[in-house]
Design an enzyme around this catalytic site. Structure first.
Site, PDB file in Angstrom:
ATOM      1  N   TYR A  78       0.811  -1.215   0.000  1.00  0.00           N
ATOM      2  CA  TYR A  78       0.000   0.000   0.000  1.00  0.00           C
ATOM      3  C   TYR A  78       0.843   1.263   0.000  1.00  0.00           C
ATOM      4  CZ  TYR A  78      -4.368  -2.418  -0.019  1.00  0.00           C
ATOM      5  OH  TYR A  78      -5.427  -3.185  -0.429  1.00  0.00           O
ATOM      6  N   HIS A 132     -15.141   2.559  -2.028  1.00  0.00           N
ATOM      7  CA  HIS A 132     -14.104   1.626  -1.580  1.00  0.00           C
ATOM      8  C   HIS A 132     -13.076   2.286  -0.663  1.00  0.00           C
ATOM      9  CE1 HIS A 132     -15.087  -0.754  -5.505  1.00  0.00           C
ATOM     10  NE2 HIS A 132     -15.964  -0.962  -4.550  1.00  0.00           N
ATOM     11  N   CYS A 140      -7.368   2.589  12.754  1.00  0.00           N
ATOM     12  CA  CYS A 140      -6.783   1.594  13.640  1.00  0.00           C
ATOM     13  C   CYS A 140      -7.357   0.226  13.314  1.00  0.00           C
ATOM     14  CB  CYS A 140      -7.055   1.950  15.097  1.00  0.00           C
ATOM     15  SG  CYS A 140      -6.222   0.839  16.262  1.00  0.00           S
ATOM     16  N   CYS A 204      -5.093   4.398  20.818  1.00  0.00           N
ATOM     17  CA  CYS A 204      -5.069   3.240  21.723  1.00  0.00           C
ATOM     18  C   CYS A 204      -3.643   2.805  22.067  1.00  0.00           C
ATOM     19  CB  CYS A 204      -5.860   2.079  21.147  1.00  0.00           C
ATOM     20  SG  CYS A 204      -5.096   1.277  19.705  1.00  0.00           S
TER      21      CYS A 204
END
Length: 318
Positions: A78, A132, A140, A204
């Site tokens: 990616y 998409h 996350c 987180c």
């Protein structure tokens, strides 16, 4: 911005005249965008070069399971796609559609592309629904964390992903072809990236960030789908749907053509391939404009938006 310089039409004058007459009277317009629009910017399709990336099947990397097994490999894939998309520039069709969105209140664009070119062309976000997702959104991967970030154009997104991305990289499919190597050969060295060096969630603190795209096996984004459904179910007919750079044969894209037609819409297809028509075919009164979307779309919309001139690129100022 309008220009007084006249130039020959690149579409049949009779078709151009009838389309523009209908466009001028249309109050609710839908556009459905596919990979052919990005191809006009020189961006290879997802399955380009035989569907291989560094000897890996691209479709096998675009899954939650692949990310779970090897997030470093998936992020390298990616990162490469983000880099290639950032090397491409929005073309005149992207800018023309963005301008139409600004001038027509009842205009909605549904894009199957994840390359970020429409947002970079300044297409109003409230009139652009990304079916998409986007390569430039991240979220996350932890199930319980809801962190998301939009329009992250940093390239590479983290230093560890600063791997070669052009033909100088000996592992790319095209470079291996040029050296007459078997592109199916799996013996290609790729960097192994420590999980600590991949994009980390700032909220987180323990989840990895992942690309904000829809992977195979995942549902399309609920909010986007609900927005589209609400727009299409409004108690007003749809006058026109433009199908640009896509065959619209795969659902849900194919269904939007049928739904629009059921609400009275005429269909205009802009595509390089004469055989790439919607699954429901073409009806009397529809238009087929064959050729490069980057040339045709600004031409057919010119009566409403004027002449398209170069505009700022959002990624260039990010």
């Amino acid at each position: 911005m309008a220009s007084s310089t006249a130039r020959p039409s690149i579409v049949p004058p009779k078709d151009l005249e009838s389309f523009q007459e209908h466009l001028s009277k249309s109050t609710r317009i839908l556009a459905l965008l596919g990979a052919g629009l990005s191809a006009s910017s020189g961006l290879p399709t997802f399955r380009g070069a035989g569907g291989l990336w560094r000897t890996h099947e691209a479709t096998e990397l675009a899954t939650p399971e692949a990310f779970g097994r090897d997030p470093g490999l998936v992020w390298q894939f990616y990162s490469y796609r983000r880099h290639m998309a950032l090397q491409a520039k929005p073309n005149p069709a992207h800018y023309a559609l963005a301008e139409l969105a600004k001038k027509k209140d009842g205009f909605m664009t549904l894009s199957q592309n994840v390359d970020g070119l429409s947002p970079r062309a300044g297409h109003p976000a409230d009139k652009l629904k990304l079916l998409h997702g986007s390569l430039f959104d991240v979220k996350c991967s932890d199930f319980f964390c809801k962190y998301t970030e939009s329009s992250n154009y940093t390239d590479p997104i983290v230093p560890a992903l600063a791997i070669p991305t052009d033909d100088a990289d000996p592992t790319t499919t095209e470079a291996r072809k040029a050296r007459d190597l078997d592109i199916a050969d799996e013996n290609v060295d790729l960097p192994e990236i420590d999980l600590r060096h991949l994009p980390q969630c700032p909220t987180c603190k323990h989840g990895l960030l992942r690309p904000g795209v829809v992977w195979f096996g995942e549902m399309l984004p609920t909010t986007v789908m609900n927005d589209i459904a609400n727009w299409m179910e409004e108690d007003q007919k749809i006058d026109l749907i433009m199908v640009i750079g896509t065959s619209a044969k795969v659902y849900p894209a194919a269904g939007y053509v049928d739904l629009a037609r059921a609400q009275g819409a005429r269909v205009a297809v802009i595509n390089m391939d004469k055989n790439d028509m919607p699954a429901s075919g073409m009806y009397k009164g529809d238009w087929f404009f064959q050729g490069d979307a980057a040339q045709i779309v600004p031409e057919i919309l010119k009566s409403v938006i004027g002449e398209i001139t170069e505009m700022p690129d959002a990624a260039a100022t990010a």
